[in-house]
Design a protein around this motif. Structure first.
Motif, PDB file in Angstrom:
ATOM      1  N   VAL A 187       0.888  -1.042   0.166  1.00 54.52           N
ATOM      2  CA  VAL A 187       0.211   0.098  -0.037  1.00 54.52           C
ATOM      3  C   VAL A 187       0.932   1.220  -0.020  1.00 54.52           C
ATOM      4  O   VAL A 187       0.801   2.163  -1.105  1.00 54.52           O
ATOM      5  N   VAL A 188       1.840   1.202   0.989  1.00 52.82           N
ATOM      6  CA  VAL A 188       2.843   2.433   1.194  1.00 52.82           C
ATOM      7  C   VAL A 188       3.778   2.667   0.044  1.00 52.82           C
ATOM      8  O   VAL A 188       3.916   3.650  -0.858  1.00 52.82           O
ATOM      9  N   TYR A 189       3.549   1.306  -0.099  1.00 57.26           N
ATOM     10  CA  TYR A 189       4.360   1.691  -1.745  1.00 57.26           C
ATOM     11  C   TYR A 189       4.000   2.285  -3.039  1.00 57.26           C
ATOM     12  O   TYR A 189       4.289   2.903  -4.121  1.00 57.26           O
ATOM     13  N   THR A 190       2.791   1.353  -3.110  1.00 58.98           N
ATOM     14  CA  THR A 190       1.954   1.394  -4.717  1.00 58.98           C
ATOM     15  C   THR A 190       1.896   3.370  -4.502  1.00 58.98           C
ATOM     16  O   THR A 190       1.637   4.064  -5.601  1.00 58.98           O
ATOM     17  N   VAL A 191       1.617   3.878  -3.661  1.00 55.50           N
ATOM     18  CA  VAL A 191       1.221   5.007  -3.066  1.00 55.50           C
ATOM     19  C   VAL A 191       2.239   6.364  -3.384  1.00 55.50           C
ATOM     20  O   VAL A 191       2.561   7.114  -4.086  1.00 55.50           O
ATOM     21  N   PHE A 192       3.535   5.186  -3.575  1.00 59.96           N
ATOM     22  CA  PHE A 192       4.807   6.312  -3.330  1.00 59.96           C
ATOM     23  C   PHE A 192       5.253   5.827  -5.277  1.00 59.96           C
ATOM     24  O   PHE A 192       5.644   7.165  -5.786  1.00 59.96           O
ATOM     25  N   LEU A 193       4.704   5.314  -5.263  1.00 53.60           N
ATOM     26  CA  LEU A 193       4.595   4.930  -7.562  1.00 53.60           C
ATOM     27  C   LEU A 193       4.110   5.738  -7.551  1.00 53.60           C
ATOM     28  O   LEU A 193       4.644   6.432  -8.971  1.00 53.60           O
ATOM     29  N   PRO A 222      -3.629  -0.928 -14.320  1.00 53.20           N
ATOM     30  CA  PRO A 222      -3.372  -1.000 -12.632  1.00 53.20           C
ATOM     31  C   PRO A 222      -2.239  -1.033 -12.438  1.00 53.20           C
ATOM     32  O   PRO A 222      -1.632  -1.906 -12.238  1.00 53.20           O
ATOM     33  N   VAL A 223      -1.228   0.201 -12.752  1.00 51.80           N
ATOM     34  CA  VAL A 223       0.206  -0.135 -13.131  1.00 51.80           C
ATOM     35  C   VAL A 223       0.710  -0.402 -11.748  1.00 51.80           C
ATOM     36  O   VAL A 223       2.039  -1.280 -11.255  1.00 51.80           O
ATOM     37  N   ALA A 224       0.852   0.446 -10.456  1.00 47.75           N
ATOM     38  CA  ALA A 224       1.315   0.707 -10.140  1.00 47.75           C
ATOM     39  C   ALA A 224       1.257   0.168  -8.601  1.00 47.75           C
ATOM     40  O   ALA A 224       2.309  -0.751  -8.058  1.00 47.75           O
ATOM     41  N   SER A 225       0.145  -1.034  -8.540  1.00 47.78           N
ATOM     42  CA  SER A 225      -0.610  -2.135  -7.416  1.00 47.78           C
ATOM     43  C   SER A 225       0.714  -2.650  -7.897  1.00 47.78           C
ATOM     44  O   SER A 225       0.899  -3.943  -7.336  1.00 47.78           O
ATOM     45  N   GLN A 226      -0.004  -3.360  -9.613  1.00 48.99           N
ATOM     46  CA  GLN A 226       1.027  -4.739  -9.823  1.00 48.99           C
ATOM     47  C   GLN A 226       2.948  -4.496  -9.508  1.00 48.99           C
ATOM     48  O   GLN A 226       3.245  -5.696  -9.380  1.00 48.99           O
TER      49      GLN A 226
END
Length: 567
Positions: A187-193, A222-226
């Protein structure tokens, strides 16, 4: 090679070493089943899962039951993903109207993501709908990674427990890892991306006007979450065909650095967790030291070769490093580092094309996988694979000092050694056997786009990547055929589960043993001598795969290139 390049490499290792203990402590809490600060929020979700599935998380399992439940879980997930991919054309979440996958490609992809390999015989943006990416593939990115970490926990318990019949509960291990580690980090990583410019949308194609006034169609999704779980779970399957070389997956130097760090993050932490589990964190640091030595050796060779460039071009008066197949945003140093990181772990993500590396530069990624991807390795798979080598190393040490081999308080006897050899022997037998077959039959020979040694290298790399559950490729191989889809799918399944089952048998055998205290005659397994022995055993056994393919593989390619220079 430049000072800037070496600064990047050393900073990368330094950051990971600083994060090893904090990450290891969090993993150790999950290993023990203790509460974490996230339990207040996610504890009810965990309990709800257990009630819905009728699972008692406190009911522990012997190694056979643990293995059966793990296999049933993965077979069910594979069948589910196969159905999603075949029915893609009639399912929602398909703004481009893409058709369902062919039977052989759906089989290959379902096996690939189930085994944490993420080999892709297709271009993601032109083959997969948004629903297939999210439901069919991303779900595996979480659960295959969680499975690997759960299996590592099971082996840790084998070493740590005394006269026990059980090695944990697969469902509890997998659920805790997913809920309290992978999900919150992603979740944190996706927000950063997203903040860095990586798309996260359910739209299909968007038409835009460029600065030059031209019309261009851009694919979103849905690129960032993947991307987050792709890296953190050492999965590697890209939303786009260009993978992490695509600016929508990896837009900046900062995202490139974070992606590399996230590939190794959990693998580093698990070494500390192992040491803590067996009551001596120096054991974990010794394993990590051996891993880092092997990693830095690989980076040095790759960076040196890629910075030196192609000798044929030098002969023609064209100097500089080898930039073929590399993004100018990253350059030689970051591309070389990424290539070694992704193949030292069972990730397979790429920010440059390994097929375009120099002969010896491309040799290191190939060799990393052939070592069994234990140089940090995939999440969970790296540490349990390395511990198999440790069992053989302590057996060799025991022969040298004339004592029954002992490791972290457990006697290593013939059963453990035979099972370790069985698990490790899977790689050379499958890689070399399937490569040999594909080098003589017509469907196999139709795949490589290059002839001679490099074409052979493309076949060898493909089966090395599949059996090693890596997923990267010398992309010159045309693999989307019934022959390669079927055979690579088989290779991925064997490379994953034919190692896991013997490993779990070792865990069960060790858990049942008594604890043997260290004595004056015990071989020390925390010092420099032990680290050197570990490095030597890994290199020697890795050569079982490497040496037979040497004559026609990358070394022959290198010699051909030198010959071209001289002539």
């Amino acid at each position: 090679m430049t000072l800037q390049g070496w600064t990047l490499i050393l900073a990368f290792v330094g950051i990971l070493l600083a994060l090893t203990k904090p990450v290891g402590m969090w993993l150790f809490a999950l290993y023990e089943g203790r509460r974490t600060p996230l339990h207040a929020l996610l504890g009810p979700v965990e309990t709800g899962f257990y009630r819905l599935a009728g699972i008692d998380p406190t009911a522990e399992q012997g190694w056979r039951r643990y293995a059966v439940h793990m296999l049933i879980f993965n077979v069910a997930l594979m069948a589910f993903t196969y159905a999603v991919l075949r029915l893609q054309g009639v399912l929602p979440g398909n703004p481009q109207g893409l058709a369902g996958l062919s039977p052989d490609l759906a089989f290959n992809t379902a096996v690939s993501f189930t085994t944490n390999t993420n080999w892709q015989s297709y271009g993601g943006e032109s083959t997969m709908s948004n629903l297939s990416q999210m439901l069919g593939l991303t779900i595996h990115n979480f659960l295959s990674a969680a499975t690997g970490i759960a299996l590592a926990f099971a082996l840790f318990r084998g070493f740590a427990r005394r006269e026990a019949k059980a090695i944990g509960n697969f469902w509890a291990d997998c659920t805790r890892v997913t809920l309290y580690l992978l999900l919150p980090l992603c979740v944190v990583y996706t927000v950063f991306l997203i903040a860095s410019g990586v798309p996260q949308a359910l739209a299909g194609v968007v038409d835009v006007t460029t600065l030059e006034g031209a019309k261009q169609s851009l694919l979103l999704g849905p690129v960032a979450s993947q991307e987050a779980i792709k890296m953190l779970g050492t999965n590697g399957g890209g939303f786009f065909n260009a993978n992490s070389a695509h600016p929508f997956e990896n837009p900046t130097a900062l995202t490139n650095m974070v992606q590399m760090l996230s590939i190794f993050l959990i693998g580093f932490g698990l070494t500390w967790t192992f040491g803590k589990a067996v009551g001596n964190t120096r054991q974990g640091w010794a394993i990590l030291s051996a891993m880092v030595i092997l990693f830095l050796a690989g980076v040095t060779v790759t960076y040196w070769q890629e910075a030196a460039g192609n000798p044929v071009l030098h002969h023609l008066g064209v100097g500089g490093g080898n930039m073929e197949g590399k993004e100018v945003r990253f350059g030689v140093a970051a591309s070389s580092l990424f290539a070694v990181v992704t193949t030292a772990a069972s990730c397979g993500a790429v920010n440059s094309m390994h097929d375009s590396f120099t002969a010896l530069g491309g040799l290191v990624p190939l060799f990393n996988i052939q070592l069994g991807e234990v140089v940090i390795g995939g999440v969970g798979a790296g540490i349990y694979g390395f511990l198999l080598f440790a069992i053989l190393a302590v057996f060799v040490a025991g022969l040298m000092v004339g004592r029954t081999p002992e490791y972290v308080g457990k006697k290593i006897e013939s059963r453990e050694v035979k099972l370790a050899v069985l698990a490790i022997a899977v790689l050379p037998l499958m890689i070399l056997g399937l490569t040999a077959l594909s080098s003589v039959v017509a469907p196999g020979l139709a795949g490589p786009l290059n002839k001679g040694p490099h074409g052979f290298g493309e076949i060898l790399y493909a089966f090395t990547s599949a059996v090693g559950n890596n997923g990267s490729a010398f992309a010159g191989l045309s693999a989307n055929t019934p022959y390669y889809n079927g055979l690579l799918g088989l290779a991925m399944w064997v490379g994953r589960f034919f190692i896991i089952v013997p490993m779990l048998a070792i865990a069960g055998s060790l858990a049942a043993k008594k604890h043997t205290p260290e004595s004056a005659g015990s071989f020390p397994t925390t010092g420099g001598l032990w680290v050197g022995l570990l490095v030597g055993i890994v290199l020697i056994l890795g050569g079982l795969t490497f040496l037979p393919g040497l004559a026609l593989g990358p070394i022959a390619d290198h010699l051909a290139m030198i010959h071209g220079q001289l002539s």
